[in-house]
Design a protein around this motif. Structure first.
Motif, mmCIF file in Angstrom:
data_model
loop_
_atom_site.group_PDB
_atom_site.id
_atom_site.type_symbol
_atom_site.label_atom_id
_atom_site.label_comp_id
_atom_site.label_asym_id
_atom_site.label_seq_id
_atom_site.Cartn_x
_atom_site.Cartn_y
_atom_site.Cartn_z
ATOM 1 N N UNK A 160 35.075 100.189 16.007
ATOM 2 C CA UNK A 160 34.545 100.385 17.359
ATOM 3 C C UNK A 160 34.972 99.310 18.334
ATOM 4 N N UNK A 161 34.311 99.310 19.493
ATOM 5 C CA UNK A 161 34.649 98.376 20.565
ATOM 6 C C UNK A 161 33.971 97.014 20.345
ATOM 7 N N UNK A 162 34.406 96.039 21.128
ATOM 8 C CA UNK A 162 33.789 94.711 21.055
ATOM 9 C C UNK A 162 32.318 94.790 21.449
ATOM 10 N N UNK A 163 32.009 95.571 22.472
ATOM 11 C CA UNK A 163 30.617 95.691 22.902
ATOM 12 C C UNK A 163 29.754 96.318 21.806
ATOM 13 N N UNK A 164 30.293 97.313 21.110
ATOM 14 C CA UNK A 164 29.556 97.923 19.994
ATOM 15 C C UNK A 164 29.343 96.912 18.881
ATOM 16 N N UNK A 165 30.373 96.118 18.603
ATOM 17 C CA UNK A 165 30.246 95.067 17.579
ATOM 18 C C UNK A 165 29.145 94.083 17.963
ATOM 19 N N UNK A 166 29.116 93.708 19.226
ATOM 20 C CA UNK A 166 28.088 92.766 19.693
ATOM 21 C C UNK A 166 26.689 93.354 19.515
ATOM 22 N N UNK A 167 26.545 94.633 19.809
ATOM 23 C CA UNK A 167 25.233 95.288 19.646
ATOM 24 C C UNK A 167 24.812 95.272 18.181
#
Length: 266
Positions: A160-167
């Protein structure tokens, strides 16, 4: 000497039929000392548990129903999985989650099946082996209802995306990375993700026979299995993590093995 743990292999896949001993020996010869077989259906989970029992301390398994197989979910499914996860060598609930990319099972059935497995993980307090593809928003929408009680969880084969990883990280999840991270054409964004994710939240896996790392030398592939991934190739995933993070292969091996042992209690 480096030791690796492959947290996800599909050893019940027909591509490995009659090849189990060879696959495991190849892995051991390449310092992959422990492997976790992924359960993707009730029957598949039973088969994985049977195989794992034959290789004590080397093989372990999970028990779950993949979203692709959610259409097979019925009133007996959870009681069957409950019996399996009580076995000492069955170390996690899953693979479970949502997959809106292929939609091999109706989305409402996927959600029902996923919720039942989240509840099972809370009941038995075993870690979760999670699958999410093209379903991030709904996946988190469902999962958040259970978060306060959830045991440890890893989102496997993260692309997934970086933002998804952060979540995911903000919610305490681990991330599992496969050979996809070496695919600089299709998954170039994962370099940024791997750089960002703390080493103590990373585990590595082959997801064999799928997700063959792009950096496996052609000489390591046989003419019979030119595209088949296997756990012996896990060090190539580790090499990519090391390269992206600018650290040594030894550091990656040590950290990911420590993470895997702690997470799955093996």
């Amino acid at each position: 000497m480096k030791n690796y743990i492959d947290i996800g292999i599909n050893l019940t896949n027909r591509q490995f039929q009659n090849d189990t001993d060879t696959i495991i020996q190849n892995a051991l010869d390449n310092e992959v000392v422990q492997m976790i077989l992924t359960g993707t259906s009730v029957q598949g989970s039973k088969t994985a548990a049977t195989i794992a029992k034959e290789y004590p301390s080397t093989l372990f398994s999970t028990a779950g129903i993949h979203p692709h197989d959610a259409k097979s979910f019925n009133n007996q499914s959870i009681s069957e999985l409950r019996k399996l996860v009580q076995l000492p060598h069955v170390v996690a609930v899953g693979e479970c989650g949502l997959d809106f990319d292929r939609d091999f099972s109706p989305r409402d059935q996927q959600e029902k099946c996923y919720r039942a497995q989240l509840a099972l993980a809370i009941e038995v307090q075993k870690p979760l082996f999670l699958h999410e593809r093209a379903a991030f928003t709904r996946f988190m929408g469902v999962t958040k209802d259970y978060l306060p009680q959830l045991p440890k969880a890893v989102v496997h084969c993260f692309t997934g995306t970086l933002q998804e990883a952060k979540t995911y990280l903000d919610n305490g999840f681990y991330l599992g990375f496969t050979g996809a991270i070496s695919d600089t054409k299709r998954f170039a964004h994962l370099q940024e993700v791997v750089k960002y994710v703390p080493l103590d939240k990373i585990m590595i896996e082959t997801d064999a026979p799928f997700m063959l790392p792009k950096n496996v030398p052609k000489t390591s592939l046989t003419k019979y299995h030119e595209r088949r991934n296997e756990p012996a190739f896990l060090p190539y995933v580790a090499q990519t993590v090391a390269s992206f993070k600018g650290i040594s292969l030894e550091e990656v091996a040590l950290a990911t093995t420590e993470n895997g042992k702690g997470f799955f209690e093996i």
